[in-house]
Design a protein around this motif. Structure first.
Motif, PDB file in Angstrom:
ATOM      1  N   THR A 148       0.831  -1.208   0.000  1.00 32.29           N
ATOM      2  CA  THR A 148       0.000   0.000   0.000  1.00 32.29           C
ATOM      3  C   THR A 148       0.864   1.256   0.000  1.00 32.29           C
ATOM      4  O   THR A 148       0.591   2.227  -0.726  1.00 32.29           O
ATOM      5  CB  THR A 148      -0.928   0.006   1.230  1.00 32.29           C
ATOM      6  N   ALA A 149       1.925   1.248   0.815  1.00 29.21           N
ATOM      7  CA  ALA A 149       2.803   2.418   0.896  1.00 29.21           C
ATOM      8  C   ALA A 149       3.518   2.666  -0.425  1.00 29.21           C
ATOM      9  O   ALA A 149       3.582   3.803  -0.916  1.00 29.21           O
ATOM     10  CB  ALA A 149       3.821   2.216   2.019  1.00 29.21           C
ATOM     11  N   ILE A 150       4.065   1.612  -1.002  1.00 34.89           N
ATOM     12  CA  ILE A 150       4.830   1.750  -2.245  1.00 34.89           C
ATOM     13  C   ILE A 150       3.962   2.282  -3.374  1.00 34.89           C
ATOM     14  O   ILE A 150       4.398   3.109  -4.198  1.00 34.89           O
ATOM     15  CB  ILE A 150       5.455   0.400  -2.633  1.00 34.89           C
ATOM     16  N   LYS A 151       2.698   1.845  -3.408  1.00 34.49           N
ATOM     17  CA  LYS A 151       1.801   2.237  -4.508  1.00 34.49           C
ATOM     18  C   LYS A 151       1.025   3.512  -4.220  1.00 34.49           C
ATOM     19  O   LYS A 151       0.257   3.973  -5.074  1.00 34.49           O
ATOM     20  CB  LYS A 151       0.835   1.090  -4.800  1.00 34.49           C
ATOM     21  N   SER A 152       1.220   4.102  -3.056  1.00 33.59           N
ATOM     22  CA  SER A 152       0.523   5.348  -2.742  1.00 33.59           C
ATOM     23  C   SER A 152       1.007   6.466  -3.655  1.00 33.59           C
ATOM     24  O   SER A 152       2.143   6.450  -4.145  1.00 33.59           O
ATOM     25  CB  SER A 152       0.752   5.732  -1.280  1.00 33.59           C
ATOM     26  N   ALA A 153       0.154   7.431  -3.888  1.00 31.48           N
ATOM     27  CA  ALA A 153       0.495   8.543  -4.780  1.00 31.48           C
ATOM     28  C   ALA A 153       1.705   9.313  -4.269  1.00 31.48           C
ATOM     29  O   ALA A 153       2.594   9.702  -5.049  1.00 31.48           O
ATOM     30  CB  ALA A 153      -0.706   9.477  -4.919  1.00 31.48           C
ATOM     31  N   GLU A 154       1.752   9.507  -2.964  1.00 32.27           N
ATOM     32  CA  GLU A 154       2.846  10.274  -2.359  1.00 32.27           C
ATOM     33  C   GLU A 154       4.200   9.600  -2.605  1.00 32.27           C
ATOM     34  O   GLU A 154       5.160  10.234  -3.053  1.00 32.27           O
ATOM     35  CB  GLU A 154       2.596  10.393  -0.860  1.00 32.27           C
ATOM     36  N   VAL A 155       4.276   8.283  -2.323  1.00 33.54           N
ATOM     37  CA  VAL A 155       5.538   7.560  -2.483  1.00 33.54           C
ATOM     38  C   VAL A 155       5.864   7.375  -3.966  1.00 33.54           C
ATOM     39  O   VAL A 155       7.014   7.565  -4.388  1.00 33.54           O
ATOM     40  CB  VAL A 155       5.473   6.205  -1.763  1.00 33.54           C
ATOM     41  N   SER A 156       4.872   7.026  -4.773  1.00 33.42           N
ATOM     42  CA  SER A 156       5.109   6.805  -6.201  1.00 33.42           C
ATOM     43  C   SER A 156       5.666   8.047  -6.886  1.00 33.42           C
ATOM     44  O   SER A 156       6.572   7.970  -7.711  1.00 33.42           O
ATOM     45  CB  SER A 156       3.817   6.364  -6.895  1.00 33.42           C
ATOM     46  N   THR A 157       5.118   9.200  -6.523  1.00 36.41           N
ATOM     47  CA  THR A 157       5.598  10.455  -7.116  1.00 36.41           C
ATOM     48  C   THR A 157       7.058  10.702  -6.765  1.00 36.41           C
ATOM     49  O   THR A 157       7.858  11.097  -7.629  1.00 36.41           O
ATOM     50  CB  THR A 157       4.736  11.632  -6.615  1.00 36.41           C
ATOM     51  N   ARG A 158       7.413  10.442  -5.520  1.00 34.12           N
ATOM     52  CA  ARG A 158       8.808  10.639  -5.082  1.00 34.12           C
ATOM     53  C   ARG A 158       9.737   9.682  -5.807  1.00 34.12           C
ATOM     54  O   ARG A 158      10.837  10.072  -6.242  1.00 34.12           O
ATOM     55  CB  ARG A 158       8.903  10.425  -3.570  1.00 34.12           C
TER      56      ARG A 158
END
Length: 333
Positions: free
Chosen positions: A284-294
């Protein structure tokens, strides 16, 4: 000690067998408690500031919010990731200590004569965080500066001994990809190992070596100067961050699907309840918008998924090493 394909096969058999081990009664009881019950430590085998460190810290921040527990990154560089890996292998197998590593964890099982742990008997894949193509780049080659892979290979065939290749070590992904290129294109390129990608870049810019396989983040700051150029990328499709770069497959050179990855590992004795929670929440964390954008900003593709999917990436690396050994091009000591 000479490695062989039989050695790899035996180690892979141990790895697969270990994946089926059931936790002890004590660990099963532990699994019934809420997880995580205290701070979680992610051990990174590289100094602060590098890609692996940034990936770990970005995901750790997201998990801290999700778990309401501190998730701290502990940098333990050195010994080709052996120091960090050993730390996690010795830690309590309760899911609160996690290793981030790259493909060196696979290569070390073959290139290191003796390790202080049995890698895939004591550790198991949790989840792949990112992957990125490896980019084949070239600088000055004699009096010429090749602008395509075809030009580069023609120079090598016309002037044997001229081309050199820098990598971050014997048995590294870059070195193994070089061996594959030499087999596929029947060209001679002298391998020059360095301690890290930064040293490779310096020597490329200075014209001391002519080529390398590198991740995009390592070469992007230097492309505008024109001293180095990307000639091809690994992978099945063109990289989204550099759509003008052809893949080896497009150029008629098969078998270059390997990527550079960052992934997480835990003890093979981690209770199933903790393993399931880790897998779900990391994904879930890896695919979150926040993490994916970074991660995308670093030229990295977020992966996520399951331990089984990560295992397939690891198997691909074993096959790359196996092929190099079978061909006789790579003889680790």
């Amino acid at each position: 000690m000479k490695a062989s394909t039989a050695l790899i096969s035996r180690r892979r058999a141990v790895q697969l067998a270990a994946a089926t081990l059931l936790p002890s009664r004590a660990l099963t009881a532990m699994a019934q408690t809420d997880f995580p019950s205290r701070a979680v430590r992610i051990v990174v085998p590289f100094p602060a500031g590098g890609n692996s460190d940034v990936i770990a810290r970005t995901i750790a921040q997201r998990l801290t919010q999700a778990w309401n527990q501190p998730v701290v990154v502990d940098n333990k560089p050195g010994a080709d990731t052996v120091i960090a890996t050993s730390d996690v292998a010795r830690a309590a197998p309760d899911g609160h200590t996690i290793l981030m590593n790259i493909s060196l964890i696979v290569q070390n099982t073959v290139t290191k004569e003796k390790l202080p742990f049995d890698t895939f008997r004591e550790l198991r894949p949790l989840i792949a965080a990112t992957e990125t193509p490896m980019y084949f780049v070239a600088g000055q080659a004699g009096s010429e500066r090749p602008t395509s892979l075809d030009e580069f290979l023609k120079i090598g065939k016309a002037r044997p001994g001229l081309l050199t290749f820098g990598s971050f070590g014997m048995g590294s992904t870059g070195h193994l990809l070089l061996l594959a290129l030499q087999r596929a294109a029947t060209v001679d390129i002298t391998h020059v190992p360095f301690k890290g990608n930064s040293d490779v870049i310096i020597q490329l810019l200075n014209g001391q070596i002519t080529s390398s396989f590198l991740p995009y983040s390592a070469i992007a700051p230097h492309l505008a100067g024109g001293k180095i150029r990307i000639l091809a990328a690994t992978g099945e499709t063109r990289p989204t961050i550099a759509p003008g770069v052809p893949t080896f497959e497009e150029l008629g050179i098969k078998g270059f699907t390997a990527s550079q990855w960052n992934g997480f590992f835990v003890s093979t004795r981690t209770p199933k309840t903790a393993m399931d929670r880790l897998t779900r929440d990391f994904d879930t964390a890896i695919k979150s918008a926040e993490v994916s954008t970074r991660l995308n900003a670093l030229g990295l593709t977020p992966v996520g998924g399951t331990p089984e999917q990560f295992q397939k990436m690891i198997d691909r690396d074993f096959e790359l090493i196996r092929t190099a050994i079978k061909s006789g091009q790579y003889k680790p000591e």
